[in-house]
Design a protein around this motif. Structure first.
Motif: not given
Length: 237
Positions: A74-81
């Motif tokens: 969940a966190a990686f997608e937000d972090f990457e964006t």
């Protein structure tokens, strides 16, 4: 990697983030183990956060780190964006600043500038300055000659060359600025004329850089991605 960092802290952050991302992509290549994917992505996030802290890039250091495998997805997608959002802003703002403090020359202007630089070189060669000092100035003039062949010539390189020659005069009030100063004035004249010909910037001033926010959503972990795993250490690459 760290020895090649740009001087500007924002450019250094963009440089490091891309190196960390390359390492992440390489580690994930041909890997189909969900638990390792989560571990590698968390290491990437930790490395980027460490770089942001060291380089004083706001917003990223406060981004919460996932504590287990399920939270990573969940966190990686937000972090990457958010990282993409930030790095694009940095690159746009720096490109606009480079344009403001640089200029484009046409072929005729470049030829005139090369001629003026050669005249300065001749003056320095005839001076009584120590050979080591003259060689240092010749290096600055060579850098300036290369710079005017770039798509955009940066003011800072012009100023660096001029200051190097200025030091040759020692006490300016006693020795005066001639004879090389007349060639410097001609160089400045070419720069002013070229800048006046450029279209005036119509875009608004760059906005203040957006601070990254905590993840806005929690995505469920993909199925069959392995067991949940706790991570104890945040070790940057």
């Amino acid at each position: 990697m760290y020895d090649d960092l740009p001087e500007d802290h924002e450019n250094a952050f963009v440089y490091l983030e891309r190196r960390f991302r390359e390492q992440l992509d390489e580690s994930l290549k041909d890997n189909d183990q969900g638990s390792f994917d989560a571990y590698a992505k968390r290491r990437y996030m930790s490395a980027v956060k460490a770089a942001a802290t060291s380089l004083d890039i706001p917003g990223i250091a406060e981004f919460p780190m996932p504590s287990n495998e399920r939270e990573v997805w969940a966190a990686f997608e937000d972090f990457e964006t958010d990282i993409l959002n930030l790095t694009v802003q940095i690159e746009i703002n720096h490109a606009r600043r480079r344009k403001r403090y640089s200029v484009v020359f046409d072929g005729a202007e470049r030829e005139r500038l090369r001629h003026y630089i050669e005249q300065i070189r001749a003056v320095v060669e005839k001076s009584d300055a120590p050979q080591g000092k003259r060689d240092a100035i010749f290096k600055k003039l060579a850098d300036l000659t290369l710079e005017i062949d770039r798509t955009r010539t940066r003011y800072e390189v012009v100023a660096d060359a001029v200051l190097s020659v200025a030091r040759l005069s020692g006490d300016v009030e006693r020795e005066g600025l001639e004879p090389w100063w007349k060639w410097v004035k001609l160089i400045f004249g070419v720069i002013d004329d070229a800048k006046d010909k450029e279209p005036k910037q119509t875009l608004p001033a760059p906005e203040e850089r957006k601070r990254l926010e905590a993840p806005r959503k929690q995505l469920p972990a993909p199925e069959n991605k392995g067991f949940e795993k706790s991570f104890d250490d945040d070790i940057p690459f």
